[in-house]
Design a protein around this motif. Structure first.
Motif, mmCIF file in Angstrom:
data_model
loop_
_atom_site.group_PDB
_atom_site.id
_atom_site.type_symbol
_atom_site.label_atom_id
_atom_site.label_comp_id
_atom_site.label_asym_id
_atom_site.label_seq_id
_atom_site.Cartn_x
_atom_site.Cartn_y
_atom_site.Cartn_z
ATOM 1 N N ALA A 161 27.706 56.360 28.183
ATOM 2 C CA ALA A 161 28.115 56.410 29.592
ATOM 3 C C ALA A 161 28.737 57.750 29.958
ATOM 4 O O ALA A 161 28.533 58.254 31.073
ATOM 5 N N ASP A 162 29.494 58.344 29.046
ATOM 6 C CA ASP A 162 30.145 59.623 29.358
ATOM 7 C C ASP A 162 29.122 60.717 29.648
ATOM 8 O O ASP A 162 29.367 61.590 30.493
ATOM 9 N N ILE A 163 27.997 60.696 28.957
ATOM 10 C CA ILE A 163 26.951 61.696 29.200
ATOM 11 C C ILE A 163 26.421 61.543 30.616
ATOM 12 O O ILE A 163 26.229 62.529 31.341
ATOM 13 N N ILE A 164 26.183 60.317 31.020
ATOM 14 C CA ILE A 164 25.641 60.056 32.358
ATOM 15 C C ILE A 164 26.656 60.405 33.442
ATOM 16 O O ILE A 164 26.344 61.113 34.409
ATOM 17 N N LYS A 165 27.888 59.957 33.268
ATOM 18 C CA LYS A 165 28.892 60.118 34.324
ATOM 19 C C LYS A 165 29.452 61.540 34.381
ATOM 20 O O LYS A 165 29.634 62.098 35.471
ATOM 21 N N ASN A 166 29.714 62.137 33.236
ATOM 22 C CA ASN A 166 30.313 63.479 33.231
ATOM 23 C C ASN A 166 29.350 64.550 33.726
ATOM 24 O O ASN A 166 29.778 65.615 34.189
ATOM 25 N N ASN A 167 28.070 64.282 33.618
ATOM 26 C CA ASN A 167 27.065 65.246 34.069
ATOM 27 C C ASN A 167 26.407 64.840 35.387
ATOM 28 O O ASN A 167 25.422 65.447 35.804
ATOM 29 N N SER A 168 26.973 63.802 36.023
ATOM 30 C CA SER A 168 26.489 63.329 37.334
ATOM 31 C C SER A 168 24.981 63.085 37.333
ATOM 32 O O SER A 168 24.266 63.467 38.264
ATOM 33 N N ILE A 169 24.487 62.448 36.280
ATOM 34 C CA ILE A 169 23.058 62.134 36.173
ATOM 35 C C ILE A 169 22.793 60.835 36.921
ATOM 36 O O ILE A 169 23.417 59.809 36.643
ATOM 37 N N ARG A 170 21.883 60.873 37.854
ATOM 38 C CA ARG A 170 21.567 59.701 38.653
ATOM 39 C C ARG A 170 20.062 59.598 38.877
ATOM 40 O O ARG A 170 19.318 60.564 38.702
ATOM 41 N N PHE A 171 19.624 58.416 39.288
ATOM 42 C CA PHE A 171 18.226 58.196 39.655
ATOM 43 C C PHE A 171 17.985 58.785 41.037
ATOM 44 O O PHE A 171 18.831 58.659 41.927
ATOM 45 N N SER A 172 16.842 59.433 41.225
ATOM 46 C CA SER A 172 16.525 60.042 42.510
ATOM 47 C C SER A 172 15.885 59.018 43.440
ATOM 48 O O SER A 172 14.849 58.431 43.113
ATOM 49 N N SER A 173 16.492 58.820 44.606
ATOM 50 C CA SER A 173 15.944 57.886 45.593
ATOM 51 C C SER A 173 14.799 58.494 46.384
ATOM 52 O O SER A 173 14.145 57.808 47.172
ATOM 53 N N GLU A 174 14.540 59.765 46.165
ATOM 54 C CA GLU A 174 13.492 60.468 46.906
ATOM 55 C C GLU A 174 12.096 60.077 46.443
ATOM 56 O O GLU A 174 11.129 60.194 47.182
ATOM 57 N N TYR A 175 12.007 59.604 45.180
ATOM 58 C CA TYR A 175 10.693 59.343 44.596
ATOM 59 C C TYR A 175 10.519 57.875 44.251
ATOM 60 O O TYR A 175 11.480 57.176 43.896
ATOM 61 N N ILE A 176 9.271 57.413 44.336
ATOM 62 C CA ILE A 176 8.927 56.046 43.963
ATOM 63 C C ILE A 176 8.462 55.989 42.518
ATOM 64 O O ILE A 176 8.749 55.054 41.778
ATOM 65 N N TYR A 177 7.723 57.006 42.089
ATOM 66 C CA TYR A 177 7.173 57.056 40.736
ATOM 67 C C TYR A 177 7.819 58.192 39.953
ATOM 68 O O TYR A 177 7.957 59.301 40.457
ATOM 69 N N GLY A 178 8.203 57.892 38.730
ATOM 70 C CA GLY A 178 8.699 58.914 37.832
ATOM 71 C C GLY A 178 10.199 59.136 37.856
ATOM 72 O O GLY A 178 10.729 59.876 37.028
#
Length: 319
Positions: A161-178
């Motif tokens: 979780a720290d890797i995801i949260k500390n680096n602000s990694i999120r899913f992009s809502s701009e794309y449907i695929y990928g």
């Protein structure tokens, strides 16, 4: 919440037919110290009611969030935001996991861990991939994925979780695929090692329905997200990975989606027209790697119509 080792994030949208079984499979884990986070993304059926009923009956810590429909990426991002676990796991609302899914994934030492996933269509179950090593570097794994040498889905991973949260990694809502593979390949670049289990504990449920032509060529949008990935890797000084995206992953994505459209009855001229509009012929020509695949691309680029007619004849002979 104290002592939450793993947060299991489940985005839900109109999944009333499946969400009950999905949640049962999560509740019945042989693992202590996890929470379930359900994000209902504006369902218009009774998915939310089923989720509430299931989670009201369990002692497993849980959170249910209802939000207006914003898409699966926004739902997963909300799950990340409210999660309390040291690690994150994602389960889609129409799939299920075996009772040892979390115990196979969790060791509390590595940045990531990975299990095997299989497809289930009725009584037919696909064969899982088998790795020869117990530990693999994230760099080697990314390279294998970009060459498409391994089957991979983001749900196979447990993420620190720290890797995801500390680096602000999120899913992009701009794309449907990928957007999901992009999330995983970004996250992996911040880690070191992946612990590997050859246990098949994640089941994709294949719904026996004819292909619905609703994508309107949006599947080609995956090229844009991989181009963003190449830019990201370059900025991180990972020039070899950036180049591999351009010379392997993007051409393979183009060719695979083109054949998907052909297989599902899209008009040849429409597919080719869209590919020209998006400059996909040029991007396809940049492929470097496997000689057999390279020959297929060359034959296609030389004469798309002849390639299509030969492909169609071979497809019909197999069918």
């Amino acid at each position: 919440m104290d002592n939450i080792k793993v947060s299991v994030i489940v985005p839900v949208f109109n999944s009333s037919q499946y969400i009950g079984a999905t949640l049962d499979s999560i509740i019945n884990q042989d693992f202590d110290g996890f929470e379930i986070i359900v994000i209902d993304d504006g369902s218009s059926d009774n998915s939310l009611e089923i989720a509430n009923e299931k989670l009201n009956q369990t002692t497993v810590p849980n959170t249910i969030i209802h939000q207006e429909n914003q898409g699966v990426s926004a739902a997963r991002n909300k799950g990340i935001e409210v999660s309390n676990g040291d690690y994150l796991v994602f389960v889609d609302s129409d799939d299920y996991i075996t009772p040892n899914h979390l115990s196979e994934l969790y060791n509390g030492e590595n940045d990531f861990s990975l299990i095997q996933a299989v497809k289930k269509d009725g009584d037919t179950i696909s064969k899982p991939h088998v790795y020869s090593q117990d530990i693999i570097s994230t760099k080697e794994f990314i390279e294998m994925e970009l060459r498409m040498q391994i089957p991979f889905s983001f749900v196979q991973l447990m993420y620190k979780a720290d890797i995801i949260k500390n680096n602000s990694i999120r899913f992009s809502s701009e794309y449907i695929y990928g957007e999901d593979i992009y999330f995983a390949l970004i996250a992996l670049s911040y880690g070191d090692k992946i612990a590997i289990s050859n246990e098949a504990t994640y089941y994709y449920i294949q719904h026996s329905q004819s292909a619905v032509r609703t994508s309107q060529f949006r599947r080609f949008d995956v090229v844009k997200i991989f181009e963003e990935l190449a830019v990201f890797y370059k900025k991180q000084g990972l020039n070899d990975l950036s180049q591999l995206v351009i010379t392997s992953r993007i051409p393979r994505a183009i060719f695979g989606n083109m054949n998907y459209f052909f297989y599902n009855g899209y008009d040849f001229d429409e597919v080719i027209g869209k590919m020209k509009e998006l400059d996909l012929f040029n991007k396809l020509s940049k492929f470097e790697g496997d000689s057999k695949f390279k020959l297929k691309i060359r034959l296609f680029l030389l004469n798309p119509k002849i390639y299509y007619n030969v492909w169609k004849r071979l497809k019909n002979s197999i069918d």
